[in-house]
Design a protein around this motif. Structure first.
Motif, PDB file in Angstrom:
ATOM      1  N   ALA A  43       0.841  -1.196   0.000  1.00 36.12           N
ATOM      2  CA  ALA A  43       0.000   0.000   0.000  1.00 36.12           C
ATOM      3  C   ALA A  43       0.876   1.246   0.000  1.00 36.12           C
ATOM      4  O   ALA A  43       1.971   1.252   0.579  1.00 36.12           O
ATOM      5  N   SER A  44       0.374   2.305  -0.618  1.00 31.67           N
ATOM      6  CA  SER A  44       1.166   3.534  -0.701  1.00 31.67           C
ATOM      7  C   SER A  44       1.310   4.218   0.646  1.00 31.67           C
ATOM      8  O   SER A  44       2.224   5.029   0.834  1.00 31.67           O
ATOM      9  N   HIS A  45       0.412   3.898   1.596  1.00 31.03           N
ATOM     10  CA  HIS A  45       0.523   4.518   2.927  1.00 31.03           C
ATOM     11  C   HIS A  45       0.459   3.441   4.006  1.00 31.03           C
ATOM     12  O   HIS A  45      -0.404   2.569   3.986  1.00 31.03           O
ATOM     13  N   SER A  46       1.369   3.516   4.953  1.00 29.03           N
ATOM     14  CA  SER A  46       1.408   2.626   6.104  1.00 29.03           C
ATOM     15  C   SER A  46       1.827   3.423   7.329  1.00 29.03           C
ATOM     16  O   SER A  46       2.759   4.232   7.264  1.00 29.03           O
ATOM     17  N   HIS A  47       1.161   3.180   8.444  1.00 28.33           N
ATOM     18  CA  HIS A  47       1.511   3.870   9.689  1.00 28.33           C
ATOM     19  C   HIS A  47       2.859   3.427  10.231  1.00 28.33           C
ATOM     20  O   HIS A  47       3.434   4.096  11.100  1.00 28.33           O
TER      21      HIS A  47
ATOM     22  N   ASN B 256      -5.082   3.391  15.139  1.00 28.35           N
ATOM     23  CA  ASN B 256      -5.784   2.136  14.873  1.00 28.35           C
ATOM     24  C   ASN B 256      -7.294   2.316  14.740  1.00 28.35           C
ATOM     25  O   ASN B 256      -8.056   1.384  15.012  1.00 28.35           O
ATOM     26  N   GLY B 257      -7.726   3.484  14.308  1.00 27.49           N
ATOM     27  CA  GLY B 257      -9.144   3.745  14.188  1.00 27.49           C
ATOM     28  C   GLY B 257      -9.708   3.354  12.834  1.00 27.49           C
ATOM     29  O   GLY B 257      -9.152   2.530  12.094  1.00 27.49           O
ATOM     30  N   MET B 258     -10.829   4.008  12.483  1.00 27.43           N
ATOM     31  CA  MET B 258     -11.510   3.680  11.245  1.00 27.43           C
ATOM     32  C   MET B 258     -10.695   4.044  10.016  1.00 27.43           C
ATOM     33  O   MET B 258     -10.868   3.449   8.948  1.00 27.43           O
ATOM     34  N   GLY B 259      -9.796   4.996  10.153  1.00 23.65           N
ATOM     35  CA  GLY B 259      -8.927   5.332   9.024  1.00 23.65           C
ATOM     36  C   GLY B 259      -8.067   4.160   8.612  1.00 23.65           C
ATOM     37  O   GLY B 259      -7.873   3.913   7.411  1.00 23.65           O
TER      38      GLY B 259
ATOM     39  N   ALA C  36      -5.376   5.844   1.177  1.00 23.67           N
ATOM     40  CA  ALA C  36      -5.424   7.132   1.867  1.00 23.67           C
ATOM     41  C   ALA C  36      -4.578   7.114   3.134  1.00 23.67           C
ATOM     42  O   ALA C  36      -4.475   6.084   3.812  1.00 23.67           O
ATOM     43  N   PRO C  37      -3.992   8.256   3.483  1.00 20.81           N
ATOM     44  CA  PRO C  37      -3.256   8.346   4.751  1.00 20.81           C
ATOM     45  C   PRO C  37      -4.182   8.152   5.951  1.00 20.81           C
ATOM     46  O   PRO C  37      -5.381   8.401   5.885  1.00 20.81           O
ATOM     47  N   TYR C  38      -3.605   7.702   7.063  1.00 21.46           N
ATOM     48  CA  TYR C  38      -4.357   7.516   8.299  1.00 21.46           C
ATOM     49  C   TYR C  38      -3.371   7.564   9.454  1.00 21.46           C
ATOM     50  O   TYR C  38      -2.149   7.537   9.253  1.00 21.46           O
TER      51      TYR C  38
ATOM     52  N   ALA D 240       8.603   5.118   8.166  1.00 29.40           N
ATOM     53  CA  ALA D 240       9.134   6.433   8.496  1.00 29.40           C
ATOM     54  C   ALA D 240       8.844   7.431   7.376  1.00 29.40           C
ATOM     55  O   ALA D 240       8.687   8.621   7.615  1.00 29.40           O
ATOM     56  N   ARG D 241       8.794   6.943   6.142  1.00 26.77           N
ATOM     57  CA  ARG D 241       8.435   7.768   4.985  1.00 26.77           C
ATOM     58  C   ARG D 241       7.629   6.921   4.027  1.00 26.77           C
ATOM     59  O   ARG D 241       7.736   5.692   4.030  1.00 26.77           O
ATOM     60  N   GLN D 242       6.829   7.581   3.198  1.00 27.51           N
ATOM     61  CA  GLN D 242       5.962   6.879   2.261  1.00 27.51           C
ATOM     62  C   GLN D 242       6.520   7.004   0.845  1.00 27.51           C
ATOM     63  O   GLN D 242       7.136   8.018   0.500  1.00 27.51           O
ATOM     64  N   PRO D 243       6.312   5.990   0.005  1.00 30.03           N
ATOM     65  CA  PRO D 243       6.736   6.099  -1.389  1.00 30.03           C
ATOM     66  C   PRO D 243       5.892   7.139  -2.123  1.00 30.03           C
ATOM     67  O   PRO D 243       4.742   7.402  -1.749  1.00 30.03           O
TER      68      PRO D 243
END
Length: 431
Positions: free
Chosen positions: A40-44, A77-80, A72-74, A47-50
């Protein structure tokens, strides 16, 4: 062999966690396999996103090929995060025919911690005629139920259980990071012959060849000051999170406040602010939390300590075993280890590199630290050397990647000569 590895949170040394997919893939590429990671393009965790402009965009990290699905960014551990998961899995399902056609994998590995990627992974494998492998990091949904208090009737938990059960019934191989999960998974429908344990580890060559540079000045000064006082140094490097009961170490420090023993912590996390308040309230002259340091400097910090510590909670989920990356970092540093743990496996005992005490038992932790401080430097060096040899022999990613590939390869590629022919055909097909 052509490997397609699906991991929502996949990272790299440049991007940050999660590291295991990258470390395995890097070794597979070095061994002559073709590897593509879908993430995925975004992960919590990163340290940085592609930088991703469109779905299935291609990127390369140290020779490892990635294809990214935009999510989408989030935060937290919520609904995002749930929406991010749903987007990734649904897009992976939609793009499954394209991935099967373009990647032409021999093996599809589903490895996203949560098990929902097994459905699109199976779709890709069927269309490509590939073997289907499920890599189990944690027991979902058992882990969120036992550690997070979720009800088994919660819709999210039911969805996760259905996916885990589907994986158990339909995979060709199930690779578990947890050593003692087989009986539980057999109870969910897995053929016991399909279970393989491949633990976590570290990329030894990369660690040993790194030139990390000096420690941050405040940390280096603190270490020097405690050494000047003639103190025995107890180190911790890792997360300050609810799942890591670092309070056990703080309570041990309180019991040892009159001894020439100092505690130095590096790391951060969700519970860091509360932990700092507890440190301040304890008013200990021998306990120092120095914040986060770059990953490249962790080994340098560990090597400055006399003993390294790891606390665990008391929880029945650990009866299936543990395989913490931090343990292998500690072992490579060649320092003795004290952990408070009640898991079914005991890596410290296996490595003969220190002491294991009951979980959340501050007095036992303090007693073990005091015992180590009273040993001779030679005795402590022997313990640390044992751990270092253990990790080099058993947990180098070069060893783990070879084991993983051997147990998941299609039979037609198991023979080296046929494997070479298969790789040549893949290379020709991709130009």
């Amino acid at each position: 062999m052509n490997i397609l590895l699906i991991n929502h949170y996949a990272g790299s040394d440049r991007l940050g966690m999660e590291y295991r997919p990258f470390y395995l893939a890097r070794e597979w590429v070095a061994a002559g396999h073709r590897v593509t990671i879908v993430g995925a393009s975004h992960s919590h965790l990163r340290a940085r996103q592609p930088e991703v402009t469109h779905d299935l965009a291609t990127d390369v990290e140290e020779g490892v090929r990635y294809r990214w699905l935009r999510t989408a960014p989030y935060a937290g551990n919520g609904m995002g995060r749930v929406a991010n998961m749903a987007t990734f899995v649904s897009k992976l399902w939609a793009y499954a025919p394209r991935l099967a056609r373009e990647e032409r994998p021999d093996v599809v590995i589903c490895s996203s911690t949560y098990p929902l990627d097994i459905y699109p992974g199976a779709r890709i494998a069927r269309r490509a005629g590939a073997r289907l492998v499920f890599e189990l990091h944690d027991l979902w949904p058992l882990t969120p139920m036992m550690l997070g208090g979720y009800s088994p009737k919660h819709p999210f938990i039911r969805a996760m259980q259905a996916a885990e059960d589907y994986a158990c019934r339909n995979v060709d191989t199930l690779v578990s990071i947890l050593p003692h999960a087989r009986d539980y998974l057999v109870g969910r429908g897995l053929d016991p012959a399909k279970f393989v344990h491949v633990p976590n580890g570290i990329p030894v060559a990369a660690f040993l060849n790194a030139e990390p540079g000096p420690l941050p000045e405040p940390l280096a000064a603190r270490i020097a000051a405690e050494r000047a006082r003639g103190h025995f140094l107890v180190g911790y490097a890792g997360g300050i999170n609810p799942s890591n009961p670092v309070e056990t170490i703080l309570e041990a420090a309180i019991r040892l406040k009159d001894k020439p023993i100092s505690f130095i912590f590096v790391g951060g996390g969700a519970a860091e602010a509360a932990f700092r308040e507890r440190i301040a309230a304890a008013a200990l002259p021998n306990f120092h939390h120095m914040g986060v340091i770059p990953k490249a400097l962790v080994q340098s910090f560990l090597a400055e300590m006399d003993v390294l510590t790891m606390p665990w909670k008391r929880n029945p989920i650990y009866k299936y075993g543990v395989s913490p990356n931090k343990m292998f970092d500690y072992m490579l540093a060649g320092r003795p280890i004290v952990q408070s743990c009640g898991a079914s496996n005991d890596l410290v005992a296996e490595g003969r590199c220190g002491f294991t005490v009951p979980p959340e038992d501050a007095q036992a932790f303090a007693d073990a630290l005091l015992r180590l401080s009273e040993m001779t430097p030679e005795e402590r060096a022997d313990l640390g050397g044992n751990g270092r040899r253990f990790v080099l022999e058993n947990h180098d990613y070069r060893v783990l990647a070879a084991r993983f590939a051997a147990v998941t390869a299609p039979p037609v590629l198991a023979d080296p000569a046929r494997a070479l022919a298969g790789r040549t055909a893949v290379a020709d097909a991709h130009g």
